[in-house]
Motif scaffolding. Structure first.
Motif, PDB file in Angstrom:
ATOM      1  N   SER A   1       3.172  -0.029  -5.726  1.00 47.75           N
ATOM      2  CA  SER A   1       2.278   0.764  -5.199  1.00 47.75           C
ATOM      3  C   SER A   1       1.090   1.497  -5.495  1.00 47.75           C
ATOM      4  O   SER A   1       0.003   1.535  -4.982  1.00 47.75           O
ATOM      5  N   MET A   2       0.562   1.801  -7.154  1.00 52.13           N
ATOM      6  CA  MET A   2       0.245   2.069  -7.701  1.00 52.13           C
ATOM      7  C   MET A   2      -1.554   1.601  -7.650  1.00 52.13           C
ATOM      8  O   MET A   2      -2.599   1.870  -7.246  1.00 52.13           O
ATOM      9  N   LEU A   3      -1.189   0.025  -7.762  1.00 53.17           N
ATOM     10  CA  LEU A   3      -2.244  -0.147  -7.556  1.00 53.17           C
ATOM     11  C   LEU A   3      -2.698  -1.088  -6.058  1.00 53.17           C
ATOM     12  O   LEU A   3      -4.034  -0.667  -5.580  1.00 53.17           O
ATOM     13  N   ALA A   4      -2.415  -1.061  -4.540  1.00 52.73           N
ATOM     14  CA  ALA A   4      -1.562  -0.236  -3.663  1.00 52.73           C
ATOM     15  C   ALA A   4      -3.084   0.776  -3.066  1.00 52.73           C
ATOM     16  O   ALA A   4      -3.686   0.639  -2.504  1.00 52.73           O
ATOM     17  N   ALA A   5      -2.815   1.201  -4.157  1.00 52.22           N
ATOM     18  CA  ALA A   5      -3.060   3.624  -3.341  1.00 52.22           C
ATOM     19  C   ALA A   5      -4.605   2.709  -3.845  1.00 52.22           C
ATOM     20  O   ALA A   5      -5.129   3.291  -3.644  1.00 52.22           O
ATOM     21  N   PHE A   6      -4.636   2.582  -5.181  1.00 58.50           N
ATOM     22  CA  PHE A   6      -5.611   2.937  -5.886  1.00 58.50           C
ATOM     23  C   PHE A   6      -6.773   1.225  -5.026  1.00 58.50           C
ATOM     24  O   PHE A   6      -7.973   2.123  -5.033  1.00 58.50           O
ATOM     25  N   ARG A   7      -6.176   0.675  -5.051  1.00 57.28           N
ATOM     26  CA  ARG A   7      -7.878  -0.359  -3.966  1.00 57.28           C
ATOM     27  C   ARG A   7      -7.814   0.735  -2.801  1.00 57.28           C
ATOM     28  O   ARG A   7      -8.977   0.186  -2.284  1.00 57.28           O
ATOM     29  N   TYR A   8      -7.053   1.548  -1.676  1.00 54.14           N
ATOM     30  CA  TYR A   8      -7.017   2.409  -1.042  1.00 54.14           C
ATOM     31  C   TYR A   8      -8.039   3.288  -1.201  1.00 54.14           C
ATOM     32  O   TYR A   8      -8.340   3.159  -0.520  1.00 54.14           O
ATOM     33  N   LEU A   9      -7.499   3.850  -2.282  1.00 54.37           N
ATOM     34  CA  LEU A   9      -8.744   4.809  -2.496  1.00 54.37           C
ATOM     35  C   LEU A   9      -9.973   4.119  -2.755  1.00 54.37           C
ATOM     36  O   LEU A   9     -11.337   4.876  -2.418  1.00 54.37           O
ATOM     37  N   LEU A  10     -10.204   3.847  -3.308  1.00 49.87           N
ATOM     38  CA  LEU A  10     -11.875   3.188  -3.584  1.00 49.87           C
ATOM     39  C   LEU A  10     -12.443   2.548  -2.211  1.00 49.87           C
ATOM     40  O   LEU A  10     -13.338   2.690  -2.123  1.00 49.87           O
ATOM     41  N   ILE A  11     -11.559   1.614  -1.744  1.00 52.62           N
ATOM     42  CA  ILE A  11     -12.484   1.245  -0.209  1.00 52.62           C
ATOM     43  C   ILE A  11     -12.497   2.468   0.674  1.00 52.62           C
ATOM     44  O   ILE A  11     -13.365   2.523   1.375  1.00 52.62           O
ATOM     45  N   GLY A  12     -11.422   3.678   0.849  1.00 48.04           N
ATOM     46  CA  GLY A  12     -11.397   4.416   1.592  1.00 48.04           C
ATOM     47  C   GLY A  12     -12.389   4.912   0.949  1.00 48.04           C
ATOM     48  O   GLY A  12     -12.792   6.012   1.834  1.00 48.04           O
TER      49      GLY A  12
ATOM     50  N   PRO B   1     -13.676  -7.423   9.629  1.00 50.11           N
ATOM     51  CA  PRO B   1     -13.092  -7.630   8.022  1.00 50.11           C
ATOM     52  C   PRO B   1     -13.031  -6.598   6.882  1.00 50.11           C
ATOM     53  O   PRO B   1     -12.901  -6.595   6.138  1.00 50.11           O
ATOM     54  N   LEU B   2     -12.504  -4.987   7.260  1.00 45.15           N
ATOM     55  CA  LEU B   2     -12.602  -4.032   7.118  1.00 45.15           C
ATOM     56  C   LEU B   2     -11.203  -3.259   6.156  1.00 45.15           C
ATOM     57  O   LEU B   2     -11.180  -2.770   6.301  1.00 45.15           O
ATOM     58  N   HIS B   3     -11.041  -4.198   6.386  1.00 45.03           N
ATOM     59  CA  HIS B   3      -8.531  -4.069   6.471  1.00 45.03           C
ATOM     60  C   HIS B   3      -8.634  -4.698   5.187  1.00 45.03           C
ATOM     61  O   HIS B   3      -7.021  -4.424   5.025  1.00 45.03           O
ATOM     62  N   GLY B   4      -8.903  -5.060   3.953  1.00 48.56           N
ATOM     63  CA  GLY B   4      -8.699  -5.158   2.863  1.00 48.56           C
ATOM     64  C   GLY B   4      -7.217  -4.560   2.314  1.00 48.56           C
ATOM     65  O   GLY B   4      -6.804  -5.082   1.834  1.00 48.56           O
ATOM     66  N   TRP B   5      -7.414  -3.463   2.279  1.00 49.23           N
ATOM     67  CA  TRP B   5      -6.462  -2.051   1.679  1.00 49.23           C
ATOM     68  C   TRP B   5      -5.551  -2.258   2.147  1.00 49.23           C
ATOM     69  O   TRP B   5      -4.397  -2.122   1.862  1.00 49.23           O
ATOM     70  N   GLN B   6      -5.597  -2.858   3.613  1.00 48.09           N
ATOM     71  CA  GLN B   6      -3.811  -2.285   4.565  1.00 48.09           C
ATOM     72  C   GLN B   6      -3.088  -3.134   4.384  1.00 48.09           C
ATOM     73  O   GLN B   6      -2.037  -2.633   4.219  1.00 48.09           O
ATOM     74  N   PRO B   7      -2.653  -4.315   4.178  1.00 48.12           N
ATOM     75  CA  PRO B   7      -1.243  -5.050   3.531  1.00 48.12           C
ATOM     76  C   PRO B   7      -0.379  -4.546   2.458  1.00 48.12           C
ATOM     77  O   PRO B   7       0.472  -4.238   3.033  1.00 48.12           O
ATOM     78  N   ASP B   8      -1.694  -4.275   1.769  1.00 49.11           N
ATOM     79  CA  ASP B   8      -0.849  -4.055   0.841  1.00 49.11           C
ATOM     80  C   ASP B   8       0.075  -2.536   0.858  1.00 49.11           C
ATOM     81  O   ASP B   8       0.672  -1.756   0.564  1.00 49.11           O
ATOM     82  N   ALA B   9      -0.995  -1.668   1.613  1.00 50.59           N
ATOM     83  CA  ALA B   9      -0.733  -0.478   1.575  1.00 50.59           C
ATOM     84  C   ALA B   9       0.868  -0.915   2.624  1.00 50.59           C
ATOM     85  O   ALA B   9       1.094   1.110   2.043  1.00 50.59           O
ATOM     86  N   TYR B  10       0.499  -0.679   3.710  1.00 51.38           N
ATOM     87  CA  TYR B  10       2.003  -0.787   4.143  1.00 51.38           C
ATOM     88  C   TYR B  10       2.580  -1.327   3.767  1.00 51.38           C
ATOM     89  O   TYR B  10       3.651  -0.551   3.706  1.00 51.38           O
TER      90      TYR B  10
ATOM     91  N   TYR C   1       0.236  -7.495   8.757  1.00 50.83           N
ATOM     92  CA  TYR C   1      -1.001  -7.880   9.623  1.00 50.83           C
ATOM     93  C   TYR C   1      -1.008  -8.069  10.981  1.00 50.83           C
ATOM     94  O   TYR C   1      -2.629  -8.321  11.385  1.00 50.83           O
ATOM     95  N   SER C   2       0.432  -7.783  11.924  1.00 56.43           N
ATOM     96  CA  SER C   2      -0.380  -7.541  12.700  1.00 56.43           C
ATOM     97  C   SER C   2      -0.549  -6.538  13.295  1.00 56.43           C
ATOM     98  O   SER C   2      -1.156  -6.165  14.326  1.00 56.43           O
ATOM     99  N   SER C   3      -0.673  -5.236  11.999  1.00 56.84           N
ATOM    100  CA  SER C   3      -1.755  -4.600  13.038  1.00 56.84           C
ATOM    101  C   SER C   3      -3.073  -4.807  12.602  1.00 56.84           C
ATOM    102  O   SER C   3      -3.822  -3.789  13.701  1.00 56.84           O
ATOM    103  N   VAL C   4      -3.187  -5.484  11.778  1.00 60.09           N
ATOM    104  CA  VAL C   4      -4.781  -5.681  12.282  1.00 60.09           C
ATOM    105  C   VAL C   4      -5.504  -6.128  13.589  1.00 60.09           C
ATOM    106  O   VAL C   4      -6.307  -6.184  14.366  1.00 60.09           O
TER     107      VAL C   4
END
Length: 497
Positions: free
Chosen positions: A160-171, A229-238, A310-313
């Motif tokens: 989860s740390m990596l997912a959160a960090f990726r979301y932080l950067l993109i967010g 195509p701005l959804h790259g953070w979402q699958p790992d975050a969810y 991915y369904s949420s996308v």
């Protein structure tokens, strides 16, 4: 006291969140119950405000901070649609806060206090974003929501740390673009109040700086709502978010920026100017791509949580094409789908979180015989699946119906084809889950947390699952009332011409 109800929606949870660590140090569960109680009080305040708005025929409520009159002061503005979203956010937040209790009960005071502090702040951020009447104040609430969301994702597990960090950067890029757009609009209009900015912006609609501001808003909100195509953070975050908060994050976190986009494009700037029309055309194209890609990617997943991500996308794509239609029915379909999807996706993440809690399992092909072990969860999955596909009388059918009407009346037939194809793909990957749960032989699963009760899960987890399942059906039966009594009362003037 009731005249301060709009303020209580935000003030009560933020006060409880700030005090949570202190009370958790005194007694480890005390802080969590204070946050839960504050969210319940915020929900009642939101219900009170919405009732008053409906009783007044849809007239918005304006609350001035410190009695400073706008545009000098900051105000909260609650109309029928933002009132519904405030009720929706606080209600699902309340369910999620109760649902989280079994996940943290064996943790120490620091973990419990930290978790509920973040949870309360995320509730504050979401509520603030939908009721604020100030564009910079919206940025503040956006950051409160995002930062607390990063924390709740980060404490979810090993990856989860990596997912959160990726979301932080993109967010952070998304938030920065939004703030840049606010700066451009302030340079043009000299105000931060939304209503005042809407009036002053009318003479600048053909300026290049206005077009640049709209682009910043669309991209910034697009990142936050996970628009393709701005959804790259979402699958790992969810996928890796803390299982106690995953339902709240998945159900509401992407809908709030979607509503913010609606507020800017439809209420402030209007869809009858060339810049916004061009932006909506782009949003529509991205929505189509998101629907198709999200649906096909969901088909390829075996992890239940990742499939839902991915369904949420794809579901965000529904909202996007509803807005892109730029007409009455498309708008109603988009708003109604925001409400329906919040319940559908929250319900599904509640269910998979419960299965993960009891069996430590998230693999779709390991759910055989779940209908016998977690009956309430199995029924809720069935109702949510039918709603996601768009089968009456569930809520999902009616939002898709309005989207189809919007595409038909606007002669945008490509949207009809995309909606039909997506519904068929939804049927494939959701019936695959139902087949595993109801038809396949029982999987030999090891119970991580044994539970012998009839509910199959601890009471604080079973209740949110059951309530959201009932809500999915109730939204279907009362969708006409929601549309006629709430959404139509809050329609932007440009759609009423």
């Amino acid at each position: 006291m009731m005249q301060h109800a709009p303020l209580f929606i935000v003030l009560l949870p933020v006060s409880a969140a700030l005090l949570c660590m202190l009370f958790s140090r005194i007694q480890k569960n005390l802080g969590s119950w204070i946050v839960i109680g504050s969210i319940a009080a915020a929900f009642m305040s939101a219900v009170t405000v919405l009732q008053q708005i409906i009783a007044d025929g849809g007239k918005p409520i304006h609350y001035w901070m410190g009695n400073w009159q706008p545009p000098l002061g900051i105000e909260f503005v609650i109309d029928p649609i933002s009132g519904v979203l405030a009720v929706l956010i606080t209600f699902i937040s309340l369910l999620g806060s109760l649902y989280s209790l079994p996940f943290v009960k064996e943790e120490g005071w620091l973990h419990i206090g930290g978790y509920y502090t973040l949870y309360g702040l995320m509730t504050v951020g979401m509520c603030g974003m939908v009721i604020t009447g100030d564009v910079f104040n919206l940025y503040v609430f956006l950051e409160v929501m995002s930062l607390s969301g990063y924390g709740l994702i980060a404490i979810g597990g090993k990856k989860s740390m990596l997912a959160a960090f990726r979301y932080l950067l993109i967010g952070t890029i998304g938030a920065s673009l939004y703030l840049l757009g606010v700066g451009y609009m302030y340079a043009l209009t000299g105000t931060l109040n939304m209503a005042d900015m809407a009036v002053r912006a009318a003479e600048f609609l053909h300026y290049p700086l206005f077009a640049l501001a709209v682009a910043c808003f669309v991209i910034g909100f697009g990142i936050k709502m996970a628009l393709f195509p701005l959804h790259g953070w979402q699958p790992d975050a969810y996928n890796y978010a803390h299982p106690g908060s995953a339902a709240f994050i998945a159900g509401c976190m992407s809908k709030v920026p979607a509503y913010a986009m609606i507020r800017f494009l439809f209420y402030m700037f209007g869809v009858d100017n060339p810049v916004v029309k061009a932006a909506l055309d782009v949003i529509g194209i991205l929505g189509i791509a998101g629907i198709l890609l999200g649906s096909f990617m969901a088909l390829a997943q075996y992890d239940f949580r990742r499939m839902l991500a991915y369904s949420s996308v794809a579901q965000i794509g529904y909202i996007a094409i509803g807005l892109a239609m730029g007409n009455l029915y498309g708008f109603i379909g988009a708003v109604l789908h925001i409400i329906n999807h919040a319940f559908m996706k929250s319900a599904l993440f509640f269910v998979i979180g419960g299965i993960q809690y009891r069996f430590g399992e998230v693999n779709i092909y390991r759910l055989g015989g779940m209908n016998k072990k977690v009956a309430i969860s199995s029924i809720t999955v069935t109702l949510a699946a039918l709603s996601m596909i768009g089968i009456p009388p569930t809520g999902g059918f009616f939002s898709k119906w309005y989207l189809l009407l919007g595409a038909y009346t606007g002669e945008q037939y490509v949207y009809i084809g995309v909606l039909v194809i997506s519904s068929l793909l939804n049927a494939i990957y959701f019936f695959r889950i139902l087949e595993q749960m109801f038809v396949q032989r029982e999987a030999s699963l090891t119970e991580v947390h044994r539970h012998k009760g009839k509910l199959g899960l601890p009471f604080p987890m079973a209740v949110p699952i059951a309530v959201t399942g009932i809500g999915i059906v109730a939204l279907g039966f009362y969708s006409v009332d929601i549309v006629t009594e709430i959404i139509k009362l809050g329609l932007p003037e440009v759609l009423l011409k």
